[in-house]
Design an enzyme around this catalytic site. Structure first.
Site, PDB file in Angstrom:
ATOM      1  N   ASP A   1      -4.916 -10.897   0.248  1.00 55.64           N
ATOM      2  CA  ASP A   1      -3.673 -11.276   0.093  1.00 55.64           C
ATOM      3  C   ASP A   1      -2.866 -11.169  -1.156  1.00 55.64           C
ATOM      4  O   ASP A   1      -3.416 -11.231  -2.116  1.00 55.64           O
ATOM      5  CB  ASP A   1      -3.603 -12.673   0.484  1.00 55.64           C
ATOM      6  CG  ASP A   1      -2.195 -13.364   0.734  1.00 55.64           C
ATOM      7  OD1 ASP A   1      -1.531 -12.786   1.472  1.00 55.64           O
ATOM      8  OD2 ASP A   1      -1.945 -14.667   0.422  1.00 55.64           O
ATOM      9  N   HIS A   2      -1.738 -10.725  -1.099  1.00 54.83           N
ATOM     10  CA  HIS A   2      -0.770 -10.513  -2.332  1.00 54.83           C
ATOM     11  C   HIS A   2      -1.471  -9.395  -3.326  1.00 54.83           C
ATOM     12  O   HIS A   2      -1.545  -9.556  -4.300  1.00 54.83           O
ATOM     13  CB  HIS A   2      -0.387 -11.896  -3.002  1.00 54.83           C
ATOM     14  CG  HIS A   2       0.605 -12.575  -2.177  1.00 54.83           C
ATOM     15  ND1 HIS A   2       0.272 -13.192  -1.076  1.00 54.83           N
ATOM     16  CD2 HIS A   2       2.182 -12.725  -2.224  1.00 54.83           C
ATOM     17  CE1 HIS A   2       1.463 -13.778  -0.517  1.00 54.83           C
ATOM     18  NE2 HIS A   2       2.424 -13.241  -1.270  1.00 54.83           N
TER      19      HIS A   2
ATOM     20  N   CYS B   1       5.974   5.453   4.428  1.00 56.42           N
ATOM     21  CA  CYS B   1       4.813   4.942   4.049  1.00 56.42           C
ATOM     22  C   CYS B   1       4.232   5.673   2.724  1.00 56.42           C
ATOM     23  O   CYS B   1       3.225   5.399   2.076  1.00 56.42           O
ATOM     24  CB  CYS B   1       3.691   4.787   5.306  1.00 56.42           C
ATOM     25  SG  CYS B   1       4.383   3.886   6.308  1.00 56.42           S
TER      26      CYS B   1
ATOM     27  N   HIS C   1       0.820  -1.381   0.002  1.00 54.87           N
ATOM     28  CA  HIS C   1       0.089  -0.014   0.013  1.00 54.87           C
ATOM     29  C   HIS C   1       0.782   1.297  -0.193  1.00 54.87           C
ATOM     30  O   HIS C   1       2.227   1.188   0.194  1.00 54.87           O
ATOM     31  CB  HIS C   1      -0.967  -0.060   1.141  1.00 54.87           C
ATOM     32  CG  HIS C   1      -0.412   0.106   2.526  1.00 54.87           C
ATOM     33  ND1 HIS C   1      -1.113   0.570   3.598  1.00 54.87           N
ATOM     34  CD2 HIS C   1       0.773   0.200   3.003  1.00 54.87           C
ATOM     35  CE1 HIS C   1      -0.193   0.557   4.601  1.00 54.87           C
ATOM     36  NE2 HIS C   1       1.056   0.301   4.326  1.00 54.87           N
TER      37      HIS C   1
ATOM     38  N   GLU D   1      -0.027  -4.394  11.746  1.00 54.71           N
ATOM     39  CA  GLU D   1       0.876  -4.036  10.558  1.00 54.71           C
ATOM     40  C   GLU D   1       2.303  -4.484  10.746  1.00 54.71           C
ATOM     41  O   GLU D   1       2.826  -4.916   9.826  1.00 54.71           O
ATOM     42  CB  GLU D   1       0.643  -2.747  10.373  1.00 54.71           C
ATOM     43  CG  GLU D   1       0.958  -2.146   9.283  1.00 54.71           C
ATOM     44  CD  GLU D   1       0.662  -0.870   8.727  1.00 54.71           C
ATOM     45  OE1 GLU D   1      -0.173  -0.313   8.063  1.00 54.71           O
ATOM     46  OE2 GLU D   1       1.044   0.328   9.514  1.00 54.71           O
TER      47      GLU D   1
ATOM     48  N   HIS E   1       4.763   0.063  -0.687  1.00 59.20           N
ATOM     49  CA  HIS E   1       5.615  -0.759   0.127  1.00 59.20           C
ATOM     50  C   HIS E   1       4.661  -1.792   0.789  1.00 59.20           C
ATOM     51  O   HIS E   1       3.594  -1.734   0.655  1.00 59.20           O
ATOM     52  CB  HIS E   1       6.211   0.259   1.391  1.00 59.20           C
ATOM     53  CG  HIS E   1       5.182   0.593   2.439  1.00 59.20           C
ATOM     54  ND1 HIS E   1       4.626   1.819   2.195  1.00 59.20           N
ATOM     55  CD2 HIS E   1       4.945   0.213   3.518  1.00 59.20           C
ATOM     56  CE1 HIS E   1       3.638   2.055   2.944  1.00 59.20           C
ATOM     57  NE2 HIS E   1       4.013   0.879   3.988  1.00 59.20           N
TER      58      HIS E   1
ATOM     59  N   HIS F   1       3.528  -5.059   3.847  1.00 63.87           N
ATOM     60  CA  HIS F   1       3.392  -5.643   4.999  1.00 63.87           C
ATOM     61  C   HIS F   1       3.086  -6.849   5.151  1.00 63.87           C
ATOM     62  O   HIS F   1       2.400  -7.514   4.287  1.00 63.87           O
ATOM     63  CB  HIS F   1       2.474  -4.894   6.134  1.00 63.87           C
ATOM     64  CG  HIS F   1       2.909  -3.463   6.216  1.00 63.87           C
ATOM     65  ND1 HIS F   1       3.998  -2.791   7.087  1.00 63.87           N
ATOM     66  CD2 HIS F   1       2.642  -2.144   5.761  1.00 63.87           C
ATOM     67  CE1 HIS F   1       3.824  -1.567   7.143  1.00 63.87           C
ATOM     68  NE2 HIS F   1       2.958  -1.245   6.296  1.00 63.87           N
TER      69      HIS F   1
END
Length: 135
Positions: free
Chosen positions: A80-81, A34, A15, A125, A40, A42
């Protein structure tokens, strides 16, 4: 007697935190690293908890297999991903902060949990930064 049943899950996502109404400098000041225009990622850890009365016939508040499958279908498959800013419709106009992600997850799960039960979402996070939302 109320009992809380919890299930841990995880997903990986990228994100960028920024406000399109602000200058790059203001975004950099507020969001720091961020705000990277190239995004980037997480490794999010998720705890979904359901609180309610124990069913006298099953002995469950909620069947953890049902909760596991619900998290997989409603959360993991959606997030996810993924690049949250680009690929997830809920974040087209919503800054994908941990706070907003937790609320989005709660909103995805709530329709599938009996109304007499409480739902709580805790999203990590990082190992030290987490949020909790209970509706």
């Amino acid at each position: 007697m109320k009992i809380k049943v919890s299930r841990r899950a995880h997903f990986n996502a990228a994100h960028r935190l920024y406000n399109p109404k602000w200058s790059f400098e203001q975004n950099e000041e507020v969001f720091g690293k961020c705000n990277n225009p190239n995004f980037h990622g997480h490794n999010y850890e998720l705890i979904v908890s359901v609180t309610g009365e124990i069913d006298p016939e099953t002995g469950f508040v909620i069947d953890t297999k049902v909760l596991k499958d619900l998290i997989k279908s409603e959360v993991e498959e959606a997030l996810d991903h993924k690049n949250l800013n680009v690929e997830v419709p809920e974040f087209k106009e919503l800054n994908p902060t941990a706070e907003h992600i937790a609320v989005v997850i709660w909103n995805k799960l709530r329709p599938h949990i009996d109304t007499d039960k409480e739902l709580e979402v805790t999203l990590y996070e990082t190992p030290r930064n987490f949020v909790t939302y209970g509706g």
